[in-house]
Design a protein around this motif. Structure first.
Motif, PDB file in Angstrom:
ATOM      1  N   THR A 196       1.022   4.430  -2.870  1.00 26.95           N
ATOM      2  CA  THR A 196       1.062   5.879  -2.639  1.00 26.95           C
ATOM      3  C   THR A 196       2.337   6.482  -3.244  1.00 26.95           C
ATOM      4  O   THR A 196       2.308   7.548  -3.865  1.00 26.95           O
ATOM      5  N   LEU A 197       3.439   5.770  -3.117  1.00 24.86           N
ATOM      6  CA  LEU A 197       4.683   6.231  -3.737  1.00 24.86           C
ATOM      7  C   LEU A 197       4.509   6.338  -5.255  1.00 24.86           C
ATOM      8  O   LEU A 197       4.948   7.308  -5.886  1.00 24.86           O
ATOM      9  N   VAL A 217       1.763   6.821  -6.966  1.00 26.44           N
ATOM     10  CA  VAL A 217       0.880   7.938  -7.293  1.00 26.44           C
ATOM     11  C   VAL A 217       1.691   9.239  -7.360  1.00 26.44           C
ATOM     12  O   VAL A 217       1.371  10.138  -8.132  1.00 26.44           O
ATOM     13  N   ILE A 218       2.762   9.294  -6.594  1.00 25.25           N
ATOM     14  CA  ILE A 218       3.588  10.499  -6.567  1.00 25.25           C
ATOM     15  C   ILE A 218       4.638  10.483  -7.668  1.00 25.25           C
ATOM     16  O   ILE A 218       4.794  11.464  -8.382  1.00 25.25           O
ATOM     17  N   GLU A 278       0.828  -1.205   0.000  1.00 29.17           N
ATOM     18  CA  GLU A 278       0.000   0.000   0.000  1.00 29.17           C
ATOM     19  C   GLU A 278       0.864   1.258   0.000  1.00 29.17           C
ATOM     20  O   GLU A 278       0.526   2.252  -0.647  1.00 29.17           O
TER      21      GLU A 278
END
Lengths: 311, 311
Positions: B247-248, B250-251, B243
């Motif tokens: 998030t990483l 998405v950046i 998870e």
């Protein structure tokens, strides 16, 4: 003097600007975005408008360093778009096509949120910095990341999609992207409205928000008026956003985080609600990261697009 | 042929490599790291060793493109270190000092975790890619991010500190960094041991882990043997890491995420536990991100350091 053009293509209008390479905005105008027939007229219209400006101002092509373009879709490092929600385009080689239409004037293209971050870095709230994050709190949450003066584009142009950071494993409603617990569900204008509705439904606490048509502006106006329930909503919004920015900072280590978009019109009142949870959660190396409000408004796009051309 | 040196400075030894600019490792050796007296001998030792190698191999300085250095501390874009935990250095202008010691041979310096990511991109598991994340699962969780072929350095050299992403608001124990709920508390070797101890203390479920001295290797060996409790521990580890990687992604929107460090010696068995929660949480634009095991082992540092010099 050398010049560059900045072009910000939106779903209804194309904003255009002429800049000196030193960053002076010399001229600014708009043309309609003609999205019919797969948006086939958009780039020819842009090229015609640039050519006309060059002619009207009696400029020579050798004085033009290039034209940068911001587009509301992911744009890869080669300036290629796979599809757009609002322009009618499917696959389009924006950089190459516009370059051909302009007879060889150099073109660069980027995603509009990333381009806006470049704009705030060059001429706005991040001026003088090279490591800048811009968070746009609008209907959704957009993001743009500038690292060492360059846009973080990523493998397929989807870098900086900050709105879809995973911030709440307990969320039961679905985000527009199909996932659950995205930052956008709490920090966008619609997210704030949702937090406000949930808070008001929780109990009968007295608040000036009750009976009003809820939105982000109404909530932050109530915060300014000292309404306790509104303050709690702002704290919840700020906790999600501030903690997400702490995780973002751990990854990209920015000098400054610029808060823009419609929600940011609430003004300076917004910042402490984001900064407090940020500082509590920030890795020691990121504690000096500054939070500032965007200053360029709708001009961020043309400024950043023009900046693209300067490398 | 042109050559470059890769230097990986550790707390006890300095690993050094001579490469062709095409990426062939031609020679590899080590010297001790003399940390006494504020580590004043380290860079002179490195310079002497490089000079000797040039002499021994009868190379001309004009054939040397430069020397890159990896350092176990944050290193800013100017090649400056503020302090180190293991080398004895306080503030040190590594790039400038070594450049002077080498009589003008070009030097670049970077954080060792970022440099290792460059190494895996150039000659390892990320070969052929330009957008690469490397996660090093060791005593802690280290990270290195490569964007468009360049290290993500950040404002003060603290980019890519993936181990301190915020992944669990409910954690009560403190991470080494002073915060609570950092990825490192679950995905490092010590984190996995902790998850295993917690799981075993929860109830009396039968497992071959009971009575053993717990560590990451023991846990993944038990996973390979089909132990159900070990599988649950691997799932919890993978959920936090997968998870966080969503998030990483998405950046930074990477093409590939390279898993390295001691824990990765468990092998391919590791990957599905990370990939499954990643795919469930990944933003649509990141679903094609690949997970692979690191392949360079201890050579990642010298490879990446040498690659720094090639821009």
């Amino acid at each position: 003097m050398k010049y560059c053009f900045g072009v910000d293509i939106g779903g209804t209008t194309v904003k255009m600007g002429l800049f000196s390479t030193e960053g002076e905005l010399l001229d600014k105008w708009e043309i309609p975005t003609r999205t019919e027939n797969g948006g086939e007229a958009i780039l020819p219209d842009v090229a015609a408008s640039i050519r006309k400006k060059i002619e009207d101002r009696d400029m020579s092509v050798s004085e033009i360093v290039g034209a940068g373009v911001g587009i509301p879709a992911p744009v890869d490092a080669a300036g290629v778009v796979q599809s757009t929600a609002n322009l009618g385009w499917g696959y389009k080689e924006v950089k190459n096509e516009l370059q051909d239409l302009l007879g060889g004037i150099k073109v660069e293209a980027g995603n509009d949120a990333n381009v806006a971050a470049m704009g705030e870095m060059w001429l706005g709230a991040g001026k003088g910095e090279k490591n800048v994050v811009m968070v746009t709190l609008g209907t959704g949450v957009g993001g743009g990341i500038v690292i060492d003066g360059h846009m973080l584009v990523g493998e397929n142009g989807a870098g900086g999609e900050i709105g879809h950071m995973f911030v709440n494993p307990d969320e039961e409603e679905t985000c527009g992207c199909g996932l659950r617990g995205c930052l956008e569900q709490y920090a966008s204008a619609t997210g704030i409205t949702r937090l406000a509705e949930r808070r008001l439904a929780k109990n009968d606490d007295q608040t000036i928000l009750r009976g009003q048509s809820l939105n982000a502006k109404v909530v932050f106006d109530a915060v300014k008026a000292g309404d306790e329930v509104a303050v709690q909503i702002a704290e919840e919004f700020g906790k999600y956003l501030g903690e997400a920015m702490a995780t973002l900072a751990v990854i990209v280590n920015p000098a400054v985080i610029v808060i823009g978009g419609g929600v940011s019109k609430a003004g300076e009142v917004l910042l402490p609600y984001i900064e407090r949870p940020f500082r509590e959660r920030a890795f020691f190396a990121d504690r000096d990261t500054r939070f500032v409000l965007a200053v360029l408004g709708n001009d961020a796009g043309i400024c950043g697009a023009a900046r693209l051309i300067l490398g």
